[in-house]
Scaffold this motif. Structure first.
Motif, PDB file in Angstrom:
ATOM      1  N   UNK A  95       0.856  -1.185   0.000  1.00 12.93           N
ATOM      2  CA  UNK A  95       0.000   0.000   0.000  1.00 12.93           C
ATOM      3  C   UNK A  95       0.891   1.234   0.000  1.00 12.93           C
ATOM      4  N   UNK A  96       0.522   2.237  -0.767  1.00 14.68           N
ATOM      5  CA  UNK A  96       1.291   3.478  -0.776  1.00 14.68           C
ATOM      6  C   UNK A  96       1.436   4.000   0.655  1.00 14.68           C
ATOM      7  N   UNK A  97       2.644   4.394   1.084  1.00 15.01           N
ATOM      8  CA  UNK A  97       2.851   4.802   2.480  1.00 15.01           C
ATOM      9  C   UNK A  97       1.950   5.944   2.937  1.00 15.01           C
ATOM     10  N   UNK A  98       1.703   6.920   2.069  1.00 16.60           N
ATOM     11  CA  UNK A  98       0.865   8.047   2.463  1.00 16.60           C
ATOM     12  C   UNK A  98      -0.599   7.629   2.578  1.00 16.60           C
ATOM     13  N   UNK A  99      -1.034   6.717   1.738  1.00 13.96           N
ATOM     14  CA  UNK A  99      -2.379   6.167   1.880  1.00 13.96           C
ATOM     15  C   UNK A  99      -2.466   5.287   3.120  1.00 13.96           C
ATOM     16  N   UNK A 100      -1.403   4.528   3.370  1.00 15.32           N
ATOM     17  CA  UNK A 100      -1.374   3.663   4.548  1.00 15.32           C
ATOM     18  C   UNK A 100      -1.420   4.468   5.839  1.00 15.32           C
ATOM     19  N   UNK A 101      -0.889   5.706   5.829  1.00 12.19           N
ATOM     20  CA  UNK A 101      -0.918   6.556   7.016  1.00 12.19           C
ATOM     21  C   UNK A 101      -2.342   6.901   7.425  1.00 12.19           C
ATOM     22  N   UNK A 102      -3.259   6.898   6.475  1.00 11.35           N
ATOM     23  CA  UNK A 102      -4.669   7.108   6.803  1.00 11.35           C
ATOM     24  C   UNK A 102      -5.383   5.817   7.138  1.00 11.35           C
ATOM     25  N   UNK A 103      -5.109   4.760   6.362  1.00  9.70           N
ATOM     26  CA  UNK A 103      -5.782   3.482   6.592  1.00  9.70           C
ATOM     27  C   UNK A 103      -5.392   2.853   7.922  1.00  9.70           C
ATOM     28  N   UNK A 104      -4.174   3.109   8.389  1.00  9.05           N
ATOM     29  CA  UNK A 104      -3.713   2.468   9.620  1.00  9.05           C
ATOM     30  C   UNK A 104      -4.452   2.954  10.846  1.00  9.05           C
ATOM     31  N   UNK A 105      -5.237   4.028  10.738  1.00  5.79           N
ATOM     32  CA  UNK A 105      -5.979   4.528  11.889  1.00  5.79           C
ATOM     33  C   UNK A 105      -7.103   3.585  12.305  1.00  5.79           C
ATOM     34  N   UNK A 106      -7.393   2.615  11.449  1.00  7.78           N
ATOM     35  CA  UNK A 106      -8.356   1.579  11.839  1.00  7.78           C
ATOM     36  C   UNK A 106      -7.802   0.760  13.013  1.00  7.78           C
ATOM     37  N   UNK A 107      -6.484   0.597  13.061  1.00  8.93           N
ATOM     38  CA  UNK A 107      -5.870  -0.241  14.092  1.00  8.93           C
ATOM     39  C   UNK A 107      -6.080   0.336  15.495  1.00  8.93           C
TER      40      UNK A 107
END
Length: 336
Positions: A95-107
């Motif tokens: 996953x693109x790191x900048x996109x992952x920075x938003x998606x990881x907030x699910x954790x």
């Protein structure tokens, strides 16, 4: 004989001249921050991102402890799991790191819900110790998970696809978004209809309940919001650092920094964390080379403020002078 009758109108307003000036300066600072990739060097950009992370972390802890009355010493759990979520998404799932920075907030959301359900019946020091235990459990679990690099940690190699200039631009823009969501979000929340309920709940939860405030629901929502905001701090900080280990991501120093900033600046105010973040960041840059002596000095400063200025530095500077940078109350003004 005619009498001159003076009619004076009273205006009810939430904004002040100082507040308008502060908002203008904050907007200008954000615009300046967004433009940094075109004029600032890597060192200055890194410093601004780091300061932004400290300010956002303190704002979230202040919202949690200063308004909702939940003193947590384990917020590093949400910071660490979000950072590991970012590294796992980018490293294992491409996953693109900048996109992952938003998606990881699910954790942190997935961690915050069961954590609150487990600790919601605890009060005061018991709640605080419970949050610390959760953070330590997270650190130990990840330290023994080979998929996440175990105790040696992980490297964000996916950022190699970007040039240094692109990385700086992306990280500083993420930091600006983080400030808008955490500091700006706190300001918006306290000016909304939930702001008075939060203040009442902080002062006396039983009395707030008797006035119709759903204390349990509001505490859960604030706990969840603080977990997401703290997780965003972890994502932005380690997006810039590019290297993550359990001892770094779940370091108790994270919560120590937040407590110092809020206590010294002024707990339960929006201006306090900003003032405290400036004090901490300046002291860290000037005196961090002194090691243990520097940490002792910060601890003594916190103790002195707690004993003699419980409202923090803001109470003996701007608060005493009647300044209101980010007013949340209604003010009655007289006019003609």
């Amino acid at each position: 004989m005619n009498r001159a009758v003076e009619v004076r109108h009273h205006l009810v307003s939430r904004q002040t001249n100082g507040g308008r000036l502060a908002l203008s300066l904050a907007g200008a600072a954000l615009l300046l921050m967004v433009s940094m990739p075109w004029w600032a060097d890597a060192g200055l950009t890194r410093s601004v991102v780091e300061f932004s992370c400290y300010l956002a972390l303190a704002a979230m802890w202040n919202l949690l402890a200063g308004y909702a009355g939940m003193v947590s010493i384990g917020q590093q759990a949400f910071l660490g799991v979000a950072a590991y979520g970012l590294f796992a998404l980018a490293g294992h799932f491409d996953v693109d790191p900048f996109l992952a920075a938003g998606l990881c907030l699910v954790v942190p959301v997935l961690l915050a819900v069961p954590t609150y359900l487990l600790l919601r019946r605890l009060e005061g020091p018991y709640f605080a110790i419970g949050t610390w235990v959760i953070a330590e459990v997270c650190r130990l679990v990840i330290s023994n998970t080979e998929w996440l690099g175990s105790s040696s940690g992980m490297t964000l190699r996916a950022m190699q696809q970007y040039s240094l200039e692109q990385r700086q631009m992306g990280v500083v823009w993420m930091a600006a978004i983080m400030l808008l969501l955490t500091v700006g979000g706190s300001y918006w929340l306290l000016r909304s209809r939930f702001g008075l309920a939060l203040t009442a709940m902080r002062d006396n939860a039983v009395s707030a309940t008797s006035q119709g405030v759903d204390v349990e629901r509001l505490r859960f929502l604030v706990f969840l919001a603080a977990a997401i905001g703290t997780g965003l701090v972890g994502a932005v900080y380690y997006l810039s650092a590019l290297r993550l280990s359990p001892n770094a991501g779940f370091d108790p120093n994270w919560i120590a920094i937040a407590i110092f900033i809020v206590m010294v600046g002024g707990i339960g105010t929006l201006e306090g964390p900003l003032l405290g973040a400036v004090v901490y960041f300046t002291a860290d840059r000037l005196f961090s080379d002194y090691g243990v002596t520097y940490m002792i000095a910060l601890g003594l400063l916190t103790l002195v403020v707690a004993l003699y200025a419980r409202g923090g530095l803001w109470s003996i500077t701007g608060g005493r002078l009647g300044w209101h940078w980010f007013p949340t109350r209604w003010w009655l003004r007289s006019g003609r």
